[in-house]
Design an enzyme around this catalytic site. Structure first.
Site, mmCIF file in Angstrom:
data_model
loop_
_atom_site.group_PDB
_atom_site.id
_atom_site.type_symbol
_atom_site.label_atom_id
_atom_site.label_comp_id
_atom_site.label_asym_id
_atom_site.label_seq_id
_atom_site.Cartn_x
_atom_site.Cartn_y
_atom_site.Cartn_z
ATOM 1 N N SER A 129 0.745 -1.246 0.042
ATOM 2 C CA SER A 129 0.032 -0.027 0.172
ATOM 3 C C SER A 129 0.981 1.406 0.057
ATOM 4 O O SER A 129 1.932 1.227 0.661
ATOM 5 C CB SER A 129 -0.887 -0.020 1.207
ATOM 6 O OG SER A 129 -1.698 1.249 1.142
ATOM 7 N N LYS A 183 -4.132 -6.883 3.749
ATOM 8 C CA LYS A 183 -4.146 -5.966 2.621
ATOM 9 C C LYS A 183 -5.610 -5.510 2.347
ATOM 10 O O LYS A 183 -6.063 -4.344 2.411
ATOM 11 C CB LYS A 183 -3.480 -6.094 1.413
ATOM 12 C CG LYS A 183 -3.427 -5.170 0.296
ATOM 13 C CD LYS A 183 -2.925 -3.573 0.627
ATOM 14 C CE LYS A 183 -3.503 -2.365 -0.191
ATOM 15 N NZ LYS A 183 -3.478 -2.351 -1.497
ATOM 16 N N HIS A 186 -7.040 -3.566 5.346
ATOM 17 C CA HIS A 186 -6.436 -2.268 5.357
ATOM 18 C C HIS A 186 -7.393 -1.395 4.264
ATOM 19 O O HIS A 186 -7.691 -0.631 4.436
ATOM 20 C CB HIS A 186 -4.942 -2.186 4.640
ATOM 21 C CG HIS A 186 -4.411 -0.796 4.160
ATOM 22 N ND1 HIS A 186 -4.928 -0.268 2.688
ATOM 23 C CD2 HIS A 186 -3.520 -0.314 4.708
ATOM 24 C CE1 HIS A 186 -4.293 0.689 2.852
ATOM 25 N NE2 HIS A 186 -3.422 0.844 3.920
ATOM 26 N N ASN A 187 -7.495 -1.921 3.126
ATOM 27 C CA ASN A 187 -8.502 -1.108 2.127
ATOM 28 C C ASN A 187 -9.994 -0.850 2.488
ATOM 29 O O ASN A 187 -10.364 0.035 2.141
ATOM 30 C CB ASN A 187 -8.314 -1.906 0.825
ATOM 31 C CG ASN A 187 -7.065 -1.833 0.138
ATOM 32 O OD1 ASN A 187 -6.074 -1.265 0.588
ATOM 33 N ND2 ASN A 187 -6.867 -2.212 -1.203
ATOM 34 N N GLU A 190 -9.776 1.884 5.037
ATOM 35 C CA GLU A 190 -9.678 2.701 3.936
ATOM 36 C C GLU A 190 -10.936 3.330 3.198
ATOM 37 O O GLU A 190 -11.130 4.730 3.282
ATOM 38 C CB GLU A 190 -8.634 2.620 2.957
ATOM 39 C CG GLU A 190 -8.361 3.798 1.820
ATOM 40 C CD GLU A 190 -7.360 3.133 0.674
ATOM 41 O OE1 GLU A 190 -6.450 2.431 0.916
ATOM 42 O OE2 GLU A 190 -7.680 3.428 -0.537
#
Ligand code: NAP
Length: 472
Positions: A129, A183, A186-187, A190
């Site tokens: 990222s 990940k 994480h997104n 986000e």
């Protein structure tokens, strides 16, 4: 000629920047791209004068690398990744390492790890990222696979990663598809924060009549506070300040209000549903994108369904940093992180990933899109209590909730009375209110289920199960 230290497949925006990053850190490189003209123009352009060479075929690419080979794929996720693995695998030898740095679905990575385990080379699924700038200057990296494979790339990725006060933003995440799962989450977090900041912009514009410059000044103030210092607030300021070169008006007002939602955001929510984890803030951000895509229908509905006049309510003033609104944004942002961390904990147990929560918070502190000062508090919370059930129960976060909940409630209620949608702010409020309510009305749900379907119920005062003949 001596062989290259590092190989990169895929000269898209991420690949180009990552190979320049590796080369700057002392790793001579060889690049391969399906379309060779891209390789040529890269070598003549940004790659010129650097220790980077190009290869036309996988054989030439693999032959140019020192052994054990360290190869990073930065290509489109899905069937493109499978195609490249199939093509390159016959050339790989014992000890070589193939790393998938794309946004692959974690289940695809699980499948590839188990399929490739019988081969003699190592396979790592690594979330990356930071966008193009992060890829060049230092991203956050989330590698998963066998530990020994990670150890063989540790010196490379530790140098390439963003550096924070307690080390590089990369660590061994865990086995199988764990790197891509982290990940993905994480997104998801986000998605939540992007939507929360967009809702705050909408409120400042529609309730307080503010223009881009004023709203950008608020973002600048927020970005100086402990609770909201973050990359996403920083770039929100940049986006709100930008003017259209044609007429000098706020550029953001000229942009079509539609956002896509397939991929990692969707996978975060579907994994949460499968694992039984409550992620309403993240789901609301995904659904907000779905609603945004219905532009034509929304335009039509606005002319049919009665308009509710916007009422004036207290969002604060620029002088006090729009305090009530800021409190609402802080709590919703905390909810997005809390829900993501909860999902990671559940996945760790279900898939035996053995995730280290403080380490994940640490590697998100720099390089990545959700980097923020709150991550130091999250790291501390899980360091203080590795068995923490939910971030909201940590004393620092509980104090934030206790001090800011009234303002979140007032902002959501004012928005509701004005007919302004605030899906992430209102979902966060419901999340907090549900989580802190010891007696929820699901007793009545259980009664109904027993009434129509004899599903039985438990009682608070006696051991069960019980059934009542409700329709007697
Ligand atoms: P991208 O547009 O997702 O992918 C471009 C690269 O994939 C090109 O090198 C392209 O080769 C190659 N490719 C596509 N289909 C292929 C196939 N069937 N066989 C071989 N190569 C194929 O580029 P990107 O934005 O740099 O992203 C790369 C990966 O990183 C993706 O998985 C993306 O989701 C992930 N990612 C992106 C970001 C970001 O901010 N952009 C951030 C984190 C992760 P050709 O030139 O020949 O078409």
């Amino acid at each position: 000629m001596s062989k290259a230290h590092f190989g990169l497949i895929g000269l898209g925006v991420m690949g180009e920047n990552l190979v320049l990053n590796a080369e700057r850190n002392g790793f001579s490189s060889v690049v391969y791209n399906r379309t060779f003209s891209k390789t040529e123009s890269f070598l003549k352009g940004r790659g010129a004068g650097k220790s980077i060479i190009g290869a036309r075929s996988f054989k030439e690419f693999v032959d140019s690398l020192e052994r054990p080979r360290r190869i990073l794929m930065m290509i489109k996720a899905g069937s493109a990744t499978d195609a490249v693995i199939d093509e390159i695998s016959p050339y790989l030898e014992e000890g070589d390492l193939l790393i998938d740095g794309g946004n692959s679905e974690f289940r695809d990575t699980e499948r590839r790890v188990s399929q490739l385990e019988s081969r003699n080379f190592g396979y790592i699924g690594m979330g990356v990222s930071g966008g193009s700038k992060g890829a060049l200057e230092g991203p956050s990296m989330m590698p998963g696979g066998t530990k020994s494979s990670y150890e063989a790339i540790e010196s490379l990725v530790s140098k390439m990663a963003a550096q924070v006060e307690d080390g590089p933003c990369v660590t061994y995440i865990g086995p199988g598809g764990s790197g891509h799962f982290v990940k993905t989450v994480h997104n998801g977090i986000e998605y939540g924060i992007e939507q929360i900041l967009s809702e705050s912009y909408d409120l400042m514009k529609r309730v307080s009549g503010m223009k881009g410059e004023q709203m950008a000044n608020v973002m600048a103030q927020w970005n100086r506070t402990e609770e909201l210092t973050s990359y996403l607030v920083e770039i929100t300021e940049v986006c709100l300040r930008e003017k259209d070169t044609n007429d000098g008006e706020d550029l953001v007002e000229k942009i079509m209000d539609k956002a896509g939602q397939k991929g990692t955001g969707l996978w975060t929510v579907s994994s949460a549903l499968e694992l039984g984890i409550s992620v309403p803030t993240i789901y609301a951000s995904l659904n907000a994108r779905v609603m945004s895509s219905l532009k034509d229908q929304r335009v039509k509905a606005e002319s049919i369904i009665k308009n509710i006049p916007v009422i004036s309510f207290n969002l604060g003033t620029v002088d006090n940093g729009m305090e009530p609104l800021m409190d609402a944004v802080v709590l919703a942002t905390i909810c997005s992180y809390a829900q993501g961390m909860d999902l990671l904990k559940a996945a760790s147990e279900e898939f035996k990933y053995n995730l280290s929560m403080p380490s994940i918070a640490k590697i998100w502190k720099g390089g990545c899109i959700i980097r923020s000062s709150l991550l130091s508090r999250i790291q501390e919370a899980y360091n203080n209590n590795p068995d923490l059930l939910n971030l909201l129960l940590d004393p620092w976060f509980a104090d934030q909730v206790n001090r800011k909940l009234t303002n979140l409630s007032k902002v959501v209620s004012g928005a509701a009375q004005s007919g302004i949608p605030v899906p992430c702010l209102s979902s966060s409020l419901d999340y907090i209110n549900s989580y802190r309510t010891s007696r929820l009305p699901q007793n009545l749900v259980q009664a109904m289920r027993d009434c129509f379907g004899s599903h039985t119920y438990e009682r608070l005062d006696m051991k069960g199960p019980y059934h009542t003949d409700w329709l007697k």
